[in-house]
Design a protein around this motif. Sequence first.
Motif, mmCIF file in Angstrom:
data_model
loop_
_atom_site.group_PDB
_atom_site.id
_atom_site.type_symbol
_atom_site.label_atom_id
_atom_site.label_comp_id
_atom_site.label_asym_id
_atom_site.label_seq_id
_atom_site.Cartn_x
_atom_site.Cartn_y
_atom_site.Cartn_z
ATOM 1 N N VAL A 244 0.690 -1.188 -0.004
ATOM 2 C CA VAL A 244 -0.098 -0.002 -0.074
ATOM 3 C C VAL A 244 0.886 1.141 0.134
ATOM 4 O O VAL A 244 0.468 2.407 -0.504
ATOM 5 C CB VAL A 244 -1.025 0.069 1.275
ATOM 6 N N ALA A 245 1.915 1.088 0.519
ATOM 7 C CA ALA A 245 2.974 2.473 0.720
ATOM 8 C C ALA A 245 3.391 2.779 -0.830
ATOM 9 O O ALA A 245 3.884 3.911 -1.097
ATOM 10 C CB ALA A 245 4.086 2.249 1.773
ATOM 11 N N SER A 246 3.439 1.633 -1.682
ATOM 12 C CA SER A 246 3.945 2.034 -2.943
ATOM 13 C C SER A 246 2.813 2.441 -3.857
ATOM 14 O O SER A 246 3.075 3.046 -4.963
ATOM 15 C CB SER A 246 4.696 0.612 -3.507
ATOM 16 N N GLN A 247 1.527 2.532 -3.426
ATOM 17 C CA GLN A 247 0.458 3.109 -4.207
ATOM 18 C C GLN A 247 0.355 4.817 -4.039
ATOM 19 O O GLN A 247 0.283 5.104 -2.840
ATOM 20 C CB GLN A 247 -0.776 2.561 -3.617
ATOM 21 N N PHE A 250 -2.817 5.733 -2.283
ATOM 22 C CA PHE A 250 -2.750 5.469 -0.736
ATOM 23 C C PHE A 250 -1.905 6.571 -0.047
ATOM 24 O O PHE A 250 -2.439 7.099 0.812
ATOM 25 C CB PHE A 250 -2.029 4.103 -0.510
ATOM 26 N N ARG A 251 -0.574 6.924 -0.748
ATOM 27 C CA ARG A 251 -0.127 8.098 -0.227
ATOM 28 C C ARG A 251 -0.780 9.202 0.096
ATOM 29 O O ARG A 251 -0.525 10.055 0.952
ATOM 30 C CB ARG A 251 1.388 8.166 -0.953
ATOM 31 N N LYS A 255 -1.554 11.474 3.245
ATOM 32 C CA LYS A 255 -1.391 12.825 3.669
ATOM 33 C C LYS A 255 -2.558 13.671 4.122
ATOM 34 O O LYS A 255 -2.644 14.586 4.816
ATOM 35 C CB LYS A 255 -0.738 13.611 2.038
ATOM 36 N N ASN A 256 -3.877 13.198 3.190
ATOM 37 C CA ASN A 256 -5.119 13.879 3.960
ATOM 38 C C ASN A 256 -5.497 13.696 5.091
ATOM 39 O O ASN A 256 -6.203 14.486 5.894
ATOM 40 C CB ASN A 256 -6.119 13.472 2.852
ATOM 41 N N LEU A 257 -4.981 12.511 5.692
ATOM 42 C CA LEU A 257 -5.229 12.320 6.994
ATOM 43 C C LEU A 257 -4.717 12.870 7.999
ATOM 44 O O LEU A 257 -5.190 13.530 8.981
ATOM 45 C CB LEU A 257 -4.993 10.546 7.234
#
Length: 270
Positions: A244-247, A250-251, A255-257
Amino acid sequence: MAVADLLCLIFDVILLELHEIYFPDSFLDYTPVCRTKFYLLFVSVECSVWLTVAFTFDRYVAICCQKINTQYCTKKTATIIVATIWGLSILENVPRYFVSEPQIMLDDIPWFCIVKPSRYSEPLWVAYLWVDIVLLTFVPFLLVLLFNGLTIRHILMTSKIRRALRSSDNDPEMESRRRSIVLLLLISGNFILLWVVILIHFICAQITDVEFLQLDYNNPFTIVEQVGYMLQDLGSCTNTIIYVASQAKFREELKNLFKYPLTLIKKLTK
């Protein structure tokens, strides 16, 4: 995948390992609770493994199968596959609840769990555990290698054609494809390396007199088993991070979180 991996860490690290160190002889050691912990642990482990396989296949379809990826790579398909994997894992591991028995009885209350001796002799139990090993290790290994290998082959072939058509060496698309190859190789290597130790122990337990979950930590097989479980737990962390960190999406959501509390504070101050 994240939920399944998190459940692995909760049931194994917190409810099994840390509980034995900090909360020994608690209600978690009642035999029914102990059996339930092991059952839920294996359910979450199996879900984690097969969701990894499913995600690998999803990436293969998205990259290599342009004709069907718009029909396959949808929320509906993902929902069906995830629900199927969880349902089959829950059903397939039901016998694991009955593979153990109370270690001692105190005031008619069963305490702790030990593997039944019949598990090592009855043909039905032996057959079940062999099937379980095949479905939990061999088949996922082969499928992850197969789909990632086919994906890498497709990327290399299309990249070769693209280089022949373009004269410029500065090609962002080629750089993206190189990163994809590195990511897929990392996924395959991580999955196999972190599972190979427990696989070796499973095979040894099937063809020798070695027993599972022994407490003699001077025994080499017990050490191998515990190291295998440790690496399995590590895999539950790294699989999710790698995928997921590679997507990029998702990143962006991550950031929005982190930005959300600041945005909320600004709105409240206004």
